[in-house]
Design an enzyme around this catalytic site. Structure first.
Site, PDB file in Angstrom:
ATOM      1  N   ARG A 215       0.857  -1.181   0.000  1.00 44.24           N
ATOM      2  CA  ARG A 215       0.000   0.000   0.000  1.00 44.24           C
ATOM      3  C   ARG A 215       0.898   1.236   0.000  1.00 44.24           C
ATOM      4  O   ARG A 215       1.986   1.212   0.593  1.00 44.24           O
ATOM      5  CB  ARG A 215      -0.903  -0.019   1.242  1.00 44.24           C
ATOM      6  N   HIS A 216       0.461   2.306  -0.666  1.00 47.89           N
ATOM      7  CA  HIS A 216       1.287   3.521  -0.711  1.00 47.89           C
ATOM      8  C   HIS A 216       1.568   4.037   0.706  1.00 47.89           C
ATOM      9  O   HIS A 216       0.848   3.723   1.653  1.00 47.89           O
ATOM     10  CB  HIS A 216       0.569   4.604  -1.526  1.00 47.89           C
ATOM     11  N   ASN A 222      -4.407  11.017   4.358  1.00 40.00           N
ATOM     12  CA  ASN A 222      -4.443   9.958   5.387  1.00 40.00           C
ATOM     13  C   ASN A 222      -4.324  10.580   6.766  1.00 40.00           C
ATOM     14  O   ASN A 222      -5.028  10.231   7.696  1.00 40.00           O
ATOM     15  CB  ASN A 222      -3.285   8.971   5.233  1.00 40.00           C
ATOM     16  N   ARG A 263       0.249   9.336  -5.063  1.00 38.52           N
ATOM     17  CA  ARG A 263       0.766   8.643  -3.872  1.00 38.52           C
ATOM     18  C   ARG A 263       1.361   7.271  -4.194  1.00 38.52           C
ATOM     19  O   ARG A 263       2.330   6.849  -3.571  1.00 38.52           O
ATOM     20  CB  ARG A 263      -0.311   8.543  -2.790  1.00 38.52           C
ATOM     21  N   GLU A 288      -7.812   4.102  -6.721  1.00 38.59           N
ATOM     22  CA  GLU A 288      -8.581   3.831  -5.504  1.00 38.59           C
ATOM     23  C   GLU A 288     -10.081   4.011  -5.745  1.00 38.59           C
ATOM     24  O   GLU A 288     -10.487   4.749  -6.661  1.00 38.59           O
ATOM     25  CB  GLU A 288      -8.084   4.752  -4.371  1.00 38.59           C
ATOM     26  N   HIS A 357      -3.781   0.860  -3.259  1.00 34.26           N
ATOM     27  CA  HIS A 357      -4.481   1.621  -2.222  1.00 34.26           C
ATOM     28  C   HIS A 357      -5.212   0.662  -1.283  1.00 34.26           C
ATOM     29  O   HIS A 357      -5.344  -0.520  -1.581  1.00 34.26           O
ATOM     30  CB  HIS A 357      -5.509   2.536  -2.874  1.00 34.26           C
TER      31      HIS A 357
HETATM   32  O1  F6P Z   1      -8.428   6.492   3.464  1.00 34.51           O
HETATM   33  C1  F6P Z   1      -7.721   5.981   2.408  1.00 34.51           C
HETATM   34  C2  F6P Z   1      -8.596   5.259   1.417  1.00 34.51           C
HETATM   35  O2  F6P Z   1      -7.756   4.709   0.460  1.00 34.51           O
HETATM   36  C3  F6P Z   1      -9.683   6.148   0.764  1.00 34.51           C
HETATM   37  O3  F6P Z   1      -9.256   6.876  -0.358  1.00 34.51           O
HETATM   38  C4  F6P Z   1     -10.747   5.149   0.448  1.00 34.51           C
HETATM   39  O4  F6P Z   1     -12.001   5.745   0.218  1.00 34.51           O
HETATM   40  C5  F6P Z   1     -10.690   4.282   1.666  1.00 34.51           C
HETATM   41  O5  F6P Z   1      -9.336   4.215   2.066  1.00 34.51           O
HETATM   42  C6  F6P Z   1     -11.188   2.872   1.456  1.00 34.51           C
HETATM   43  O6  F6P Z   1     -11.346   2.236   2.699  1.00 34.51           O
HETATM   44  P1  F6P Z   1     -12.819   2.002   3.305  1.00 34.51           P
HETATM   45  O7  F6P Z   1     -13.546   1.251   2.251  1.00 34.51           O
HETATM   46  O8  F6P Z   1     -12.553   1.204   4.547  1.00 34.51           O
HETATM   47  O9  F6P Z   1     -13.464   3.326   3.570  1.00 34.51           O
END
Ligand code: F6P
Length: 410
Positions: A215-216, A222, A263, A288, A357
């Site tokens: 993962r980046h 973040n 990223r 992502e 991601h």
């Molecule tokens: O927070 C980082 C991220 O990669 C967001 O861009 C993305 O929406 C999310 O994580 C995905 O994780 P989850 O589905 O648990 O919200």
């Protein structure tokens, strides 16, 4: 003759023949079968230290000298395969384009009494083919040319092969494979071939020698708990990328696949710099999850300003689709397509790295693990570890490994 078989690969350059040959060779070997690959391209490159044979004109049908040299290389490999089979070898894989009937007849005549199986590879996916041509143009044999010239030369080489190509029609025992989709398109088997059921299985089974799923590093978003966007790495994220580069410095990674986002590219870049050579291939399929109207918001803001989203997503995270965006379920198709590209573009023998991601990596990992869909959006995907994946018919390994550089202090 016992259980001996000659597999003759057939197909234009860049159609995934060598990757398929290696996958077959390695897996049959793991089954305890004595198998060897005889690759004409590799032998040509070994014999030609000055890259004289990498120019497109070497492959022109009008180039008598070039044609004679290619036939001679083919004969050398045929002789090696004869010796191998005579010395107890069981399966010889003749890996070359073998597009003319004359060449195929020469091979058939060289192995009297041994059944032959022609394995033709095609790839009907234009995008994957284009990406493969670009990858090939960056290989060592074209290093003396600028990238556009290398690509031009390779495309011309393929056109020369196409101009002399003759369809498989009279040959017995032929199988047509889509090497991008790893599926069998046509089969015409007219005799009992040793190992044939196994060969069919191997063609359609996914085998992963070493896949590093990373993962980046930490981003500005973040840190603020914001989702989506295209923010850059923080100092800590850059440190993480450096630590990854250090960690993988002694592991050969020829290609790093990323998404189109800053990223992942920033994370991959120092890793690639420590490799020689290494190319970064950005695939939009690994972008992502798009959070639609929620892009750029924090989870807290979503709870406060869009409680309906938070409420609906919670109990059904896998199937939930963000308004104007995506959901895990709707990403399935594109992520799987990205993975097919990865396996098509990466030589079977080489290690694979994907820098992705959180949500995308969960989807990638779940395509190897049989997980219930409701568990997938909760798979642990930290930023200071990566997953190491190995899969073959005899082994399944999923390991979460910390790459943290203890001296870096984060
Ligand atoms: O927070 C980082 C991220 O990669 C967001 O861009 C993305 O929406 C999310 O994580 C995905 O994780 P989850 O589905 O648990 O919200």
């Amino acid at each position: 003759m016992g259980r001996k078989l000659v597999i003759v690969m057939v197909g234009l350059p860049a159609r995934g023949k060598s990757t398929m040959a290696r996958k077959l060779g390695r897996t049959l070997e793991l089954d305890g079968i004595r198998v060897r690959i005889f690759n004409n391209g590799e032998l040509r490159r070994q014999l030609d230290t000055n890259s004289n044979t990498s120019s497109s004109e070497f492959f022109s049908p009008a180039n008598v000298q070039g044609r004679e040299m290619r036939e001679q290389i083919s004969r050398m490999n045929i002789e090696k395969a004869q010796t191998f089979l005579a010395d107890g070898g069981e399966v010889a894989i003749m890996d070359a384009s073998n597009v003319t009937r004359e060449r195929r007849q020469t091979i058939a005549a060289a192995f009297p009494g041994v059944p032959l199986c022609y394995l033709e590879c095609l790839n009907a996916d234009e995008e994957a083919l284009e990406a493969n041509l670009e990858r090939k143009a960056r290989l060592k044999e074209f290093r003396h040319l600028p990238p556009e010239k290398a690509l031009e030369s390779f495309v011309k080489r393929i056109a020369y092969y196409e101009s002399i190509s003759e369809p498989l029609d009279t040959e017995p025992n032929r199988i047509l494979v889509d090497s991008f989709d790893s599926c069998i398109l046509q089969e015409q088997i007219t005799e009992v071939l040793p190992y044939y059921d196994r060969i069919r299985d191997i063609i359609t089974t996914r085998v992963v020698r070493n896949l590093f799923l990373v993962r980046h590093g930490e981003t500005v978003y973040n840190r603020e708990d914001r989702i989506g966007g295209d923010s850059e790495l923080t100092d800590k994220g850059l440190e993480q990328a450096k630590a990854l580069a250090e960690h993988f410095a002694t592991v050969r990674i020829p290609i790093i696949f990323t998404s189109n986002y800053t990223r992942t590219l920033q994370t991959a870049s120092p890793i690639a710099e420590r490799q020689d050579p290494c190319s970064i291939i950005a695939l939009p399929e690994f972008n992502e999850i798009h959070a639609g109207v929620c892009e750029g918001m924090t989870y807290e803001e979503i709870r406060q300003k869009m409680p309906h989203v938070a409420k609906a997503r919670g109990p059904n995270k896998y199937r939930y689709v963000y308004p104007g965006g995506e959901g895990y379920k709707t990403m399935e198709e594109r992520v799987h397509r990205g993975l097919k590209k990865v396996f098509f573009l990466n030589n079977y023998d080489e290690n694979i790295m994907i820098v992705g991601h959180r949500a995308v990596n969960r989807m990638i990992l779940s395509s190897f693990l049989s997980r219930q869909e409701e568990e997938i959006p909760y798979i642990y995907m930290p930023q200071d570890c990566y997953y190491h994946i190995q899969i073959d018919p005899h082994k399944r390994l999923f390991e979460l490994i910390a790459y943290r550089n203890v001296t870096s202090g984060w």
